[in-house]
Design a protein around this motif. Structure first.
Motif, short mmCIF file in Angstrom:
data_model
loop_
_atom_site.label_atom_id
_atom_site.label_comp_id
_atom_site.label_asym_id
_atom_site.label_seq_id
_atom_site.Cartn_x
_atom_site.Cartn_y
_atom_site.Cartn_z
N GLY A 256 -54.90 -1.32 -49.61
CA GLY A 256 -56.11 -1.97 -49.12
C GLY A 256 -57.22 -2.15 -50.12
N SER B 109 -66.97 -5.78 -47.33
CA SER B 109 -66.25 -4.70 -46.66
C SER B 109 -64.79 -4.67 -47.10
N LEU B 110 -64.22 -3.49 -47.03
CA LEU B 110 -62.79 -3.28 -47.24
C LEU B 110 -62.35 -2.17 -46.30
N VAL C 63 -64.29 -6.93 -54.30
CA VAL C 63 -65.16 -7.40 -53.23
C VAL C 63 -66.58 -7.53 -53.78
N VAL D 163 -60.77 0.11 -56.04
CA VAL D 163 -61.80 -0.66 -55.36
C VAL D 163 -62.83 -1.06 -56.39
#
Length: 115
Positions: free
Chosen positions: A8, A17-18, A12, A111
């Motif tokens: 996931g 959002s993630l 971004v 991320v």
């Protein structure tokens, strides 16, 4: 033996959002305390959020009100919903649990929060 597989992560923009997922092997997932940690370049790994078998949660001050940890015991999966992301949230995120005094880690998912 417990295996943890995260997914996931991604790139971004700030404010986006993630949702991270961590799938765990093992018959007794429902009793595990599950945690999400992160490690930014040049920094120590830090706890982001933790959830107990009963669903009690705790968060790092830096993510309170923005991140939500949850679990689905039927799917042996723990989630981290991350909202209002900031550049300082950029890190490799790891799933973690401890079973019989042994720590288990996933491989991590990157991320990156950047415009």
């Amino acid at each position: 033996q417990v295996q943890l597989v995260e997914s996931g992560g991604g790139l971004v923009q700030p404010g986006g959002s993630l949702r991270l997922s961590c799938a765990a092997s093992g018959t007794f997932f429902s009793i595990y305390v599950m945690g999400w940690y992160r490690q930014a370049p040049g920094k120590q790994r830090e706890l982001v959020a933790r959830i107990t078998s009963s669903g009690s949660t705790n968060y790092a001050d830096s993510v309170k009100g923005r991140f939500t940890i949850s679990r689905d015991n039927a799917k042996n999966t723990v989630y981290l919903q991350m909202n209002s992301l900031k550049p300082e949230d950029t890190a490799v995120y790891y799933c973690n649990t401890a079973v019989a005094a042994r720590l288990y880690w996933g491989q991590g998912t990157q991320v990156t929060v950047s415009s």
